[in-house]
Design a protein around this motif. Sequence first.
Motif, mmCIF file in Angstrom:
data_model
loop_
_atom_site.group_PDB
_atom_site.id
_atom_site.type_symbol
_atom_site.label_atom_id
_atom_site.label_comp_id
_atom_site.label_asym_id
_atom_site.label_seq_id
_atom_site.Cartn_x
_atom_site.Cartn_y
_atom_site.Cartn_z
ATOM 1 N N LEU A 48 4.022 -0.008 11.613
ATOM 2 C CA LEU A 48 2.536 -0.815 11.122
ATOM 3 C C LEU A 48 2.170 -0.575 9.821
ATOM 4 C CD1 LEU A 48 -0.290 -2.326 11.934
ATOM 5 C CD2 LEU A 48 -0.916 -0.279 12.936
ATOM 6 N N ILE A 49 1.730 -1.397 9.065
ATOM 7 C CA ILE A 49 1.155 -1.328 7.731
ATOM 8 C C ILE A 49 -0.360 -1.748 7.990
ATOM 9 C CG2 ILE A 49 0.772 -2.051 5.331
ATOM 10 C CD1 ILE A 49 3.973 -2.581 5.393
ATOM 11 N N PRO A 73 5.117 4.133 14.292
ATOM 12 C CA PRO A 73 4.648 4.689 12.942
ATOM 13 C C PRO A 73 3.718 3.833 11.976
ATOM 14 C CG PRO A 73 7.198 4.013 12.970
ATOM 15 C CD PRO A 73 6.623 3.749 14.490
ATOM 16 N N ILE A 74 2.600 4.536 11.523
ATOM 17 C CA ILE A 74 1.767 3.667 10.823
ATOM 18 C C ILE A 74 1.467 4.355 9.365
ATOM 19 C CG2 ILE A 74 -0.857 3.354 10.679
ATOM 20 C CD1 ILE A 74 -0.769 3.893 13.797
ATOM 21 N N ILE A 75 1.647 3.375 8.455
ATOM 22 C CA ILE A 75 1.500 3.666 7.113
ATOM 23 C C ILE A 75 -0.065 2.919 6.697
ATOM 24 C CG2 ILE A 75 1.995 3.184 4.628
ATOM 25 C CD1 ILE A 75 5.029 3.025 5.544
ATOM 26 N N ILE A 76 -1.043 3.625 6.339
ATOM 27 C CA ILE A 76 -2.239 3.054 5.845
ATOM 28 C C ILE A 76 -2.103 2.561 4.308
ATOM 29 C CG2 ILE A 76 -4.625 3.620 5.596
ATOM 30 C CD1 ILE A 76 -4.756 5.318 7.938
ATOM 31 N N GLY A 93 -3.551 10.338 13.271
ATOM 32 C CA GLY A 93 -2.394 9.955 13.774
ATOM 33 C C GLY A 93 -1.311 8.893 13.067
ATOM 34 N N ALA A 94 -2.027 8.589 11.626
ATOM 35 C CA ALA A 94 -1.483 7.983 10.822
ATOM 36 C C ALA A 94 -0.305 8.669 10.198
ATOM 37 C CB ALA A 94 -2.349 7.174 9.845
ATOM 38 N N ASP A 95 0.735 7.956 9.862
ATOM 39 C CA ASP A 95 1.922 8.869 9.389
ATOM 40 C C ASP A 95 1.989 9.026 7.719
ATOM 41 O OD1 ASP A 95 3.769 9.289 11.839
ATOM 42 O OD2 ASP A 95 2.887 7.347 12.218
ATOM 43 N N ASP A 96 1.453 8.252 7.151
ATOM 44 C CA ASP A 96 1.496 8.075 5.885
ATOM 45 C C ASP A 96 0.151 7.298 5.291
ATOM 46 O OD1 ASP A 96 2.213 8.479 3.161
ATOM 47 O OD2 ASP A 96 4.282 7.487 3.551
ATOM 48 N N TYR A 97 -0.037 7.650 4.040
ATOM 49 C CA TYR A 97 -1.203 6.803 3.370
ATOM 50 C C TYR A 97 -0.955 6.684 1.753
ATOM 51 C CZ TYR A 97 -6.175 6.201 2.189
ATOM 52 O OH TYR A 97 -7.582 5.348 1.842
ATOM 53 N N ARG A 110 8.745 4.322 1.491
ATOM 54 C CA ARG A 110 8.156 4.838 2.823
ATOM 55 C C ARG A 110 8.516 4.468 4.161
ATOM 56 N NH1 ARG A 110 2.791 7.467 0.483
ATOM 57 N NH2 ARG A 110 3.130 7.725 -1.607
ATOM 58 N N ILE A 111 8.757 3.099 4.082
ATOM 59 C CA ILE A 111 9.182 2.263 5.306
ATOM 60 C C ILE A 111 10.458 3.021 5.714
ATOM 61 C CG2 ILE A 111 9.827 0.277 6.548
ATOM 62 C CD1 ILE A 111 7.767 -1.312 4.561
#
Length: 223
Positions: A48-49, A73-76, A93-97, A110-111
């Motif tokens: 998810l983005i 997995p979540i990328i903000i 809980g996001a994995d990356d920003y 990053r993906i």
Amino acid sequence: MINVLMIEDDAEFAEILSEYLAKYNIKITNYEDPYLGLTAGIKKYDLLILDLTLPGMDGLEVCKEIVAQYDIPIIISSARSDISDKVIGLQIGADDYLPKPYDPKEMYARIQSLIRRYKKSSTLEDQQGASVFLVDEKRHEISFKNEVLSLTPAEYEILSYMIKQNGFSISREQLVYNCKSLKDKGSKSLDVIIGRLRAKIGDDSKSPEYIHSVRGIGYKLVG
């Protein structure tokens, strides 16, 4: 093919990123409305983005909703520059920003990194066997060593959150923030509930095997 769910109200931005990632066999399905995104069949996506500035619902609330129900997995991806948004996003809980603006190449990298990490984690779990804790979200049950625990709603909420953060230290503030049952009761009730959970799994508070106290921070579940 990597299927990516994107919740982003800037349609032009989403289209540009989608066209770029398509070259690498990554398909983006974007929803400008966060409420539609939440009902988009999240389990069928690999990642998810998530934007933070969305119509009708803040992106951090969207993140909380998804983390509570799904393992994805979540990328903000956000133009908001307040460091607290980044800290809270990662805490819940996001994995990356990734702050906007950014080069699509960086999002691609990053993906790829997150997908590799999740696949590696799944492989290790398969090799080592199932966790002693198993969460059945549909039945609202948690099993410990193949036995279903008798839990109050608050106990279930706290233990299931700790299981999702397995192996990581969780601050008291983080638990209170993420567990609705604690928001009106505060951290004193947290200690009582942790004590009850330890008793139900036979964990000695002086020498715990599963629920560990982390001095100056909070707790950590290992299992």
